[in-house]
Design an enzyme around this catalytic site. Structure first.
Site, PDB file in Angstrom:
ATOM      1  N   ARG A  41      -2.771  -2.639  -5.024  1.00 20.32           N
ATOM      2  CA  ARG A  41      -1.898  -1.500  -5.359  1.00 20.32           C
ATOM      3  C   ARG A  41      -1.550  -1.457  -6.841  1.00 20.32           C
ATOM      4  O   ARG A  41      -1.408  -0.374  -7.410  1.00 20.32           O
ATOM      5  CB  ARG A  41      -0.630  -1.551  -4.531  1.00 20.32           C
ATOM      6  CG  ARG A  41      -0.934  -1.268  -3.065  1.00 20.32           C
ATOM      7  CD  ARG A  41       0.316  -0.966  -2.333  1.00 20.32           C
ATOM      8  NE  ARG A  41       0.027  -0.681  -0.930  1.00 20.32           N
ATOM      9  CZ  ARG A  41       0.960  -0.515  -0.032  1.00 20.32           C
ATOM     10  NH1 ARG A  41       2.224  -0.608  -0.366  1.00 20.32           N
ATOM     11  NH2 ARG A  41       0.638  -0.254   1.212  1.00 20.32           N
ATOM     12  N   ASP A 149      14.969   8.581  -0.507  1.00 20.54           N
ATOM     13  CA  ASP A 149      13.960   7.529  -0.619  1.00 20.54           C
ATOM     14  C   ASP A 149      14.024   6.968  -2.031  1.00 20.54           C
ATOM     15  O   ASP A 149      14.446   7.652  -2.974  1.00 20.54           O
ATOM     16  CB  ASP A 149      12.551   8.069  -0.326  1.00 20.54           C
ATOM     17  CG  ASP A 149      11.596   6.974   0.125  1.00 20.54           C
ATOM     18  OD1 ASP A 149      11.329   6.876   1.338  1.00 20.54           O
ATOM     19  OD2 ASP A 149      11.140   6.194  -0.738  1.00 20.54           O
TER      20      ASP A 149
HETATM   21  C1  LIG Z   1       7.132   3.233   6.205  1.00 19.97           C
HETATM   22  S1  LIG Z   1       8.123   4.439   5.404  1.00 19.97           S
HETATM   23  C2  LIG Z   1       9.067   5.052   6.776  1.00 19.97           C
HETATM   24  C3  LIG Z   1       9.261   6.548   6.732  1.00 19.97           C
HETATM   25  C4  LIG Z   1      10.057   7.128   7.910  1.00 19.97           C
HETATM   26  N1  LIG Z   1      11.400   6.608   7.943  1.00 19.97           N
HETATM   27  C5  LIG Z   1       9.368   6.867   9.219  1.00 19.97           C
HETATM   28  O1  LIG Z   1       9.777   6.004   9.991  1.00 19.97           O
HETATM   29  O2  LIG Z   1       8.356   7.530   9.505  1.00 19.97           O
HETATM   30  C6  LIG Z   1       9.301   3.420   4.540  1.00 19.97           C
HETATM   31  C7  LIG Z   1      10.003   4.146   3.393  1.00 19.97           C
HETATM   32  O3  LIG Z   1      11.090   3.338   2.941  1.00 19.97           O
HETATM   33  C8  LIG Z   1      11.192   3.488   1.542  1.00 19.97           C
HETATM   34  N2  LIG Z   1      11.929   2.352   0.959  1.00 19.97           N
HETATM   35  C9  LIG Z   1      11.525   1.068   0.851  1.00 19.97           C
HETATM   36  N3  LIG Z   1      12.448   0.336   0.217  1.00 19.97           N
HETATM   37  C10 LIG Z   1      13.459   1.185  -0.075  1.00 19.97           C
HETATM   38  C11 LIG Z   1      14.717   1.037  -0.754  1.00 19.97           C
HETATM   39  N4  LIG Z   1      15.111  -0.142  -1.246  1.00 19.97           N
HETATM   40  N5  LIG Z   1      15.503   2.128  -0.886  1.00 19.97           N
HETATM   41  C12 LIG Z   1      15.117   3.326  -0.391  1.00 19.97           C
HETATM   42  N6  LIG Z   1      13.948   3.535   0.240  1.00 19.97           N
HETATM   43  C13 LIG Z   1      13.131   2.478   0.402  1.00 19.97           C
HETATM   44  C14 LIG Z   1       9.749   3.558   1.088  1.00 19.97           C
HETATM   45  O4  LIG Z   1       9.622   4.165  -0.196  1.00 19.97           O
HETATM   46  C15 LIG Z   1       9.094   4.366   2.197  1.00 19.97           C
HETATM   47  O5  LIG Z   1       8.980   5.721   1.886  1.00 19.97           O
END
Ligand SMILES: C[S@@+](CC[C@H](N)C(=O)[O-])C[C@H]1O[C@@H](n2cnc3c(N)ncnc32)[C@H](O)[C@@H]1O
Length: 280
Positions: A41, A149
């Site tokens: 990545r 996000d």
């Molecule tokens: C796998 S996706 C899940 C999306 C959605 N909630 C779902 O279940 O389909 C995880 C998301 O969490 C966000 N994320 C990870 N760490 C984070 C943080 N510290 N603060 C805010 N968002 C975060 C990532 O950028 C990503 O878009």
């Protein structure tokens, strides 16, 4: 550690220092098994910056810890997999337990739903579609969906609300015709979420590791498939802060492989990865 022929130098020190930085900025804990993922990545970032080695990339990050490259770094590391109506039983619960009862209450009721870690928007749009389906007269109430996000790229895509054909696979024809406008762009079809759905949502960038600036109470929090990447201590701190924004009985939805077992006493399991806030 076996050294393979690689495009960029990537030592143990590089990996350990970068994963410490990831943890500090995002809360995400990367195990040894994630070494190749980090290499893959971040290689894109090295190419974009014209660098030859991860050592040099670390220097770029440490020279400006709050700069644009730190944003790109966090964006590259996060996993953004999502889909419309993922884990559909959560939307059934939302409809039956929260939205339908609201329908018979006097006008002006306040309802706040937060999609925390909303990725490219499919989750908050699914919530908004459920609101529109369950409450045809939703506008007589004060309903807001907050979508946040850490990753600025996915958030921008969510805000636009335009999806390629493969993203809306599995959507029922009724939902497709009610909630999307279809446009042809050359050989591609694009599906744009209607303003009727978008109007309910506010998108904002927010790092869950930082303070939570929103005003409670929040009736329902969707934080699904986010904390799976955090260690238990980080999860504990986040759930405590969620609990401070919710009243007894308010709901928290987690992802299918996430759990509060031995992590938080503030919530009780009431369904498949569905929790309700306890009395304090
Ligand atoms: C796998 S996706 C899940 C999306 C959605 N909630 C779902 O279940 O389909 C995880 C998301 O969490 C966000 N994320 C990870 N760490 C984070 C943080 N510290 N603060 C805010 N968002 C975060 C990532 O950028 C990503 O878009």
């Amino acid at each position: 550690m076996e050294e393979r022929l690689r495009e960029f130098d990537f030592s143990d020190e590089d990996f350990n220092s970068l994963r410490a930085l990831v943890r500090k900025h995002t809360g995400i804990s990367l195990s040894d098994a994630k070494r190749e993922l980090v290499y893959g990545r971040l290689s894109r970032r090295l190419r974009a910056l014209g660098l030859d080695a991860f050592r040099d990339y670390r220097s770029v990050l440490s020279a400006d810890p709050e700069g644009q490259e730190m944003v790109e770094f966090c964006n590259a590391i996060t996993t953004n997999l999502t889909s419309f109506f993922r884990e559909s039983h959560h939307f059934d619960y939302l409809r039956e337990q929260i939205l339908v009862p609201l329908g018979s209450r006097p006008p002006g009721q306040r309802l706040r739903i937060w999609s925390a870690g909303c990725s490219t928007g499919e989750e908050p749009y699914s919530i908004a579609m459920t609101v529109r389906e369950s409450l045809p007269d939703a506008n007589r109430h004060d309903i807001r969906i907050l979508a946040t996000d850490l990753d600025s790229d996915v958030l921008a895509r969510g805000r636009k609300g335009v999806y390629a054909e493969d993203r809306i696979k599995g959507m029922t024809p009724a939902r497709l015709s009610t909630f999307f406008r279809e446009q042809r762009e050359g050989a591609m079809l694009r599906f744009t979420v209607t303003p009727h759905v978008q109007d309910l949502i506010i998108f904002n960038q927010l790092n869950l590791m930082h303070g939570l600036p929103m005003r409670g109470p929040i009736d329902a929090i969707f934080c699904r498939n986010v904390v799976i990447y955090f260690d238990k201590e980080t999860q504990r701190g986040l759930f405590r802060r969620f609990a401070c924004l919710q009243r007894p009985g308010d709901v928290l939805f987690l992802g299918h492989s996430e759990s509060m077992f031995k992590v938080s006493d503030d919530y009780t399991l009431v369904g498949r990865t569905i929790y309700r806030r306890n009395e304090s």
